[in-house]
Design a protein around this motif. Structure first.
Motif, PDB file in Angstrom:
ATOM      1  N   ILE A  87      -4.308  -3.407  -9.166  1.00 34.84           N
ATOM      2  CA  ILE A  87      -4.534  -4.802  -9.555  1.00 34.84           C
ATOM      3  C   ILE A  87      -3.669  -5.664  -8.634  1.00 34.84           C
ATOM      4  CG2 ILE A  87      -4.281  -6.496 -11.401  1.00 34.84           C
ATOM      5  CD1 ILE A  87      -4.781  -4.191 -13.388  1.00 34.84           C
ATOM      6  N   SER A  88      -4.319  -6.340  -7.725  1.00 36.79           N
ATOM      7  CA  SER A  88      -3.554  -7.126  -6.758  1.00 36.79           C
ATOM      8  C   SER A  88      -3.745  -8.613  -7.028  1.00 36.79           C
ATOM      9  CB  SER A  88      -4.005  -6.794  -5.340  1.00 36.79           C
ATOM     10  OG  SER A  88      -5.214  -7.468  -5.046  1.00 36.79           O
ATOM     11  N   LEU A  89      -3.031  -9.419  -6.272  1.00 33.95           N
ATOM     12  CA  LEU A  89      -3.174 -10.871  -6.433  1.00 33.95           C
ATOM     13  C   LEU A  89      -4.613 -11.315  -6.210  1.00 33.95           C
ATOM     14  CD1 LEU A  89       0.067 -12.117  -4.650  1.00 33.95           C
ATOM     15  CD2 LEU A  89      -0.477 -12.360  -7.072  1.00 33.95           C
ATOM     16  N   PHE A  99      -1.859   0.998   8.874  1.00 28.76           N
ATOM     17  CA  PHE A  99      -2.542   1.819   7.870  1.00 28.76           C
ATOM     18  C   PHE A  99      -2.053   1.556   6.438  1.00 28.76           C
ATOM     19  CE2 PHE A  99      -2.734   4.544  11.768  1.00 28.76           C
ATOM     20  CZ  PHE A  99      -4.086   4.328  12.003  1.00 28.76           C
ATOM     21  N   TYR A 100      -1.194   0.558   6.271  1.00 28.66           N
ATOM     22  CA  TYR A 100      -0.687   0.267   4.921  1.00 28.66           C
ATOM     23  C   TYR A 100      -1.849  -0.079   3.983  1.00 28.66           C
ATOM     24  CZ  TYR A 100       1.725  -2.030   1.076  1.00 28.66           C
ATOM     25  OH  TYR A 100       2.155  -2.394  -0.185  1.00 28.66           O
ATOM     26  N   ILE A 101      -1.816   0.483   2.772  1.00 23.90           N
ATOM     27  CA  ILE A 101      -2.971   0.336   1.869  1.00 23.90           C
ATOM     28  C   ILE A 101      -2.889  -0.890   0.951  1.00 23.90           C
ATOM     29  CG2 ILE A 101      -3.517   2.818   1.841  1.00 23.90           C
ATOM     30  CD1 ILE A 101      -2.091   2.994  -0.886  1.00 23.90           C
ATOM     31  N   GLY A 102      -1.764  -1.595   1.002  1.00 31.36           N
ATOM     32  CA  GLY A 102      -1.614  -2.710   0.054  1.00 31.36           C
ATOM     33  C   GLY A 102      -1.813  -4.075   0.692  1.00 31.36           C
ATOM     34  N   LEU A 103      -1.502  -5.120  -0.103  1.00 30.34           N
ATOM     35  CA  LEU A 103      -1.607  -6.491   0.402  1.00 30.34           C
ATOM     36  C   LEU A 103      -0.555  -6.697   1.470  1.00 30.34           C
ATOM     37  CD1 LEU A 103      -1.902  -8.932  -2.644  1.00 30.34           C
ATOM     38  CD2 LEU A 103      -3.723  -8.122  -1.125  1.00 30.34           C
ATOM     39  N   LYS A 104      -0.973  -7.220   2.604  1.00 32.28           N
ATOM     40  CA  LYS A 104      -0.001  -7.428   3.688  1.00 32.28           C
ATOM     41  C   LYS A 104       0.574  -8.829   3.594  1.00 32.28           C
ATOM     42  CE  LYS A 104      -0.860  -4.117   7.196  1.00 32.28           C
ATOM     43  NZ  LYS A 104      -0.825  -3.912   8.617  1.00 32.28           N
ATOM     44  N   GLN A 105       1.432  -8.997   2.642  1.00 35.08           N
ATOM     45  CA  GLN A 105       2.114 -10.288   2.489  1.00 35.08           C
ATOM     46  C   GLN A 105       3.439 -10.039   1.777  1.00 35.08           C
ATOM     47  OE1 GLN A 105      -0.828 -12.112  -0.425  1.00 35.08           O
ATOM     48  NE2 GLN A 105       1.089 -12.394  -1.567  1.00 35.08           N
ATOM     49  N   ARG A 106       4.332 -11.011   1.894  1.00 38.02           N
ATOM     50  CA  ARG A 106       5.611 -10.864   1.193  1.00 38.02           C
ATOM     51  C   ARG A 106       5.370 -10.982  -0.309  1.00 38.02           C
ATOM     52  NH1 ARG A 106      10.112 -10.327   3.104  1.00 38.02           N
ATOM     53  NH2 ARG A 106      10.104  -9.752   5.287  1.00 38.02           N
ATOM     54  N   CYS A 147      -5.108   8.590 -20.107  1.00 38.99           N
ATOM     55  CA  CYS A 147      -3.985   8.111 -19.294  1.00 38.99           C
ATOM     56  C   CYS A 147      -4.477   7.212 -18.155  1.00 38.99           C
ATOM     57  CB  CYS A 147      -3.235   9.296 -18.680  1.00 38.99           C
ATOM     58  SG  CYS A 147      -2.516  10.390 -19.910  1.00 38.99           S
ATOM     59  N   LEU A 148      -3.855   6.072 -18.015  1.00 37.41           N
ATOM     60  CA  LEU A 148      -4.271   5.142 -16.954  1.00 37.41           C
ATOM     61  C   LEU A 148      -3.075   4.736 -16.074  1.00 37.41           C
ATOM     62  CD1 LEU A 148      -6.153   3.131 -15.525  1.00 37.41           C
ATOM     63  CD2 LEU A 148      -5.865   1.581 -17.451  1.00 37.41           C
ATOM     64  N   PRO A 149      -3.050   5.196 -14.818  1.00 38.42           N
ATOM     65  CA  PRO A 149      -1.999   4.756 -13.893  1.00 38.42           C
ATOM     66  C   PRO A 149      -2.373   3.409 -13.261  1.00 38.42           C
ATOM     67  CG  PRO A 149      -3.055   6.844 -13.177  1.00 38.42           C
ATOM     68  CD  PRO A 149      -3.937   6.219 -14.200  1.00 38.42           C
ATOM     69  N   VAL A 150      -1.442   2.471 -13.279  1.00 38.19           N
ATOM     70  CA  VAL A 150      -1.740   1.141 -12.722  1.00 38.19           C
ATOM     71  C   VAL A 150      -0.660   0.736 -11.725  1.00 38.19           C
ATOM     72  CG1 VAL A 150      -2.006  -1.321 -13.258  1.00 38.19           C
ATOM     73  CG2 VAL A 150      -2.925   0.383 -14.833  1.00 38.19           C
ATOM     74  N   THR A 151      -1.094   0.163 -10.619  1.00 35.17           N
ATOM     75  CA  THR A 151      -0.149  -0.456  -9.689  1.00 35.17           C
ATOM     76  C   THR A 151      -0.531  -1.919  -9.518  1.00 35.17           C
ATOM     77  OG1 THR A 151       0.359   1.587  -8.553  1.00 35.17           O
ATOM     78  CG2 THR A 151       0.735  -0.425  -7.324  1.00 35.17           C
ATOM     79  N   ILE A 152       0.465  -2.758  -9.777  1.00 29.47           N
ATOM     80  CA  ILE A 152       0.263  -4.195  -9.591  1.00 29.47           C
ATOM     81  C   ILE A 152       0.757  -4.515  -8.187  1.00 29.47           C
ATOM     82  CG2 ILE A 152       0.895  -6.494 -10.415  1.00 29.47           C
ATOM     83  CD1 ILE A 152      -0.130  -5.287 -12.850  1.00 29.47           C
ATOM     84  N   ASP A 153      -0.109  -5.047  -7.361  1.00 29.25           N
ATOM     85  CA  ASP A 153       0.268  -5.328  -5.976  1.00 29.25           C
ATOM     86  C   ASP A 153       0.423  -6.835  -5.777  1.00 29.25           C
ATOM     87  OD1 ASP A 153       0.609  -5.547  -3.292  1.00 29.25           O
ATOM     88  OD2 ASP A 153      -1.133  -4.345  -2.721  1.00 29.25           O
ATOM     89  N   VAL A 154       1.687  -7.246  -5.658  1.00 32.01           N
ATOM     90  CA  VAL A 154       1.948  -8.667  -5.389  1.00 32.01           C
ATOM     91  C   VAL A 154       2.523  -8.831  -3.988  1.00 32.01           C
ATOM     92  CG1 VAL A 154       2.307  -9.298  -7.808  1.00 32.01           C
ATOM     93  CG2 VAL A 154       4.251  -8.530  -6.432  1.00 32.01           C
TER      94      VAL A 154
END
Ligand SMILES: O=C([O-])CC(=O)C(=O)O
Ligand SMILES: [Mg+2]
Length: 536
Positions: free
Chosen positions: A162-164, A244-251, A225-232
């Motif tokens: 779950i990202s921004l 190759f970073y898999i997440g949001l490329k921001q601070r 079971c539900l694994p969640v990662t919050i990507d901010v």
């Protein structure tokens, strides 16, 4: 656009499933593809029955070569598997052999994760039957390395991201998760992964690993079971510069933007799964962890594993040690090196237990507990500049900088390290501890005068011809059982009494045999022989 998508899904399922629409024969637009345009997307539908080829690719039901003759007939598997039938027991034997042959922990980890994606039942059978050997593989310490390299390890995504970008649509994202009866969620925002710092979206390995233990150790169904990662975002420069970073490329988003996304997530969880779903906060940084726990502890079934799970496990170790030493927890003086989530969480639970046992008010029992952070002993003259969660520990004392001086000043009977900095318990520090404790005569006549336990697995230590087995004071002894209890009892809030009860229950598992080897946790004495000394 969102509503159009939904309409199309509904449209496709209702219209095209109507038997009348199939009577004409010919080439039909079963999935509404002819109606799709560039702007009007059509969700690709697959109608799946758990049989044949699909069954072999469904990790929840696949048994691989363990499918019997009867099952092969019944599930349309003839020809899709080679003729041999290999029992689950034999499959397990083969996999264990393969995993043992790998030299690198990360190879073992990947083999286990691939198994989980292929054959879930076999994965759990293997893990449960060999939990002591495989725990350091799917969990600490290897999972940390896996998170660092997460982007390059995985072929298939696990868990829910779950990202921004999903702000405003979090409930829809939850609905995308294929399994509906979720009972436990482990969520991280990846900012403080173990002692490794900010790994952003790659922190997903942690909720995945923790939940594997919910099943293997707590008996909670994997589908619940539900694994969640919050990507901010992430403040990790290396990841931000990694193509190759898999997440949001921001601070990292902070303040209102951060809290709004978290709030939307917490509301959506309750809306989608009800009040009895357990949410475990994991590896959030200090500056958010305490605030989130305080905020949602009163509205959701939630606990923070790093604050409360760790506190409960350490208290269990202390209660066990007291069984051997005799006396009361309130007879002791504590010094912590590290005043973050673990340090202050453990300190608070100890103070609560002291207060419970001795009937002394909590404000008084806290005074038996001293904490140090990177600036030295936490004392009242520092109060104004301290973060909120450290303030209860600012007692009257002159400033003290180093650990050795703090040991001399406080004369603790228990020294607890909860800082990410290594090699701080030097020979001088330990000698000072022994010196003051011998003076206090708290351990008369005991052969093994000191207990030692570490958070990560620690190889046995040989001393004067005898082997000692350090206990592993890791929250894995607490969260699966605590979680199971919470889910089974239908609790809707987590209370401190539950953490105290969990600590007592764990302490009750420690046997004479453990004590005789210097361990005050129910650590297996056998598997540690296989540990390499690197993880110490
Ligand atoms: O995962 C572990 O081994 C313990 C833990 O919660 C942490 O270090 O954050
Ligand atoms: Mg943690």
């Amino acid at each position: 656009m969102e509503s159009t998508l939904k309409e199309m899904r509904v449209g496709a399922s209702v219209l095209d499933m109507d038997p009348k629409s199939t009577v004409g024969g010919g080439v039909e637009d079963v999935y509404g593809e002819d109606r799709a345009t560039e702007d009007l997307l059509v969700t690709p539908w697959t109608i799946s029955v758990a049989s044949g080829y699909t069954l072999l690719r469904d990790p929840q039901h696949n048994k691989g070569l363990a499918f019997t003759e009867k099952e092969r007939d019944a599930h349309y598997l003839r020809g899709l598997l080679p003729p041999a039938i290999i029992s689950q027991q034999l499959q397990e034997k083969k996999l264990l052999k393969t995993i043992r042959q790998y030299q690198l922990p990360l190879q073992k980890y990947s083999a286990m994760m691939e198994l989980e994606e292929r054959n879930e039942r076999l994965f759990y059978k293997l893990l449960i039957d060999n939990v002591e050997e495989l725990l350091p593989v799917v969990y600490t310490p290897t999972v940390g390395e896996a998170c660092q390299k997460y982007g390059s390890i995985f072929k298939r995504p696990q868990g829910l991201y779950i990202s921004l970008k999903e702000k405003g649509k979090v409930l829809d994202v939850l609905k995308n998760w294929p399994r509906k009866s979720v009972q436990v969620i482990v969520v991280t925002d990846g900012e403080r992964i173990l002692g490794l710092g900010d790994l952003g979206c790659q922190g997903m390995g942690i909720p995945v690993g923790k939940l594997a233990l919910y099943t293997a150790l707590g008996g909670i169904r994997p589908s619940a079971c539900l694994p969640v990662t919050i990507d901010v975002g992430t403040n990790n420069e290396e990841l931000l510069n990694d193509e190759f970073y898999i997440g949001l490329k921001q601070r990292r988003a902070t303040g209102q933007e951060y809290y709004e996304l978290l709030h939307e997530f917490m509301r959506a969880v309750k809306q989608n799964y009800g009040e009895k779903v357990l949410i475990q906060f994991e590896d959030f940084a200090n500056h958010n962890a305490f605030e989130l726990l305080a905020k949602y502890g009163t509205t959701h079934l939630v606990f923070n594993d790093d604050i409360q799970g760790t506190a409960s496990v350490v208290l269990a170790g202390l209660l066990s040690a007291l069984k051997l030493l005799g006396g009361n927890i309130a007879d002791h003086t504590f010094l912590f090196l590290g005043a973050g989530e673990a340090g202050t969480g453990i300190a608070e639970l100890i103070a609560l237990e002291m207060s419970r046992q001795s009937k002394v008010p909590l404000e008084e029992t806290r005074k038996m507990i001293w904490l140090m952070d990177s600036k030295g002993l936490i004392v009242s003259s520092r109060k104004d500049s301290l973060q909120q969660f450290k303030k209860p520990w600012a007692h009257e004392h002159e400033p003290v900088k180093g650990l050795l001086d703090a040991v001399k000043a406080v004369k603790p009977t228990v020294l607890i390290g909860t800082s990410g900095v290594g090699k701080t318990f030097t020979k001088e520090v330990i000698e000072a501890m022994v010196f003051y404790n011998e003076l206090k005569k708290l351990t008369p006549g005991l052969r093994a005068k000191q207990f030692f336990a570490s958070g990560s697995p620690f190889a046995p230590v040989e001393y004067e011809g005898e082997v000692f087995y350090p206990g592993q004071s890791n929250n894995t002894y607490i969260f699966p059982g605590l979680g199971l209890g919470l889910v089974m009892s239908g609790a809707i809030r987590v209370h401190d009494d539950m953490l105290l009860a969990a600590a007592e229950a764990l302490s009750g598992q420690v046997t004479e045999e453990h004590f005789s080897k210097g361990a005050d946790f129910p650590t297996s004495l056998y598997h540690q022989k296989n540990l390499s000394p690197y993880c110490c």
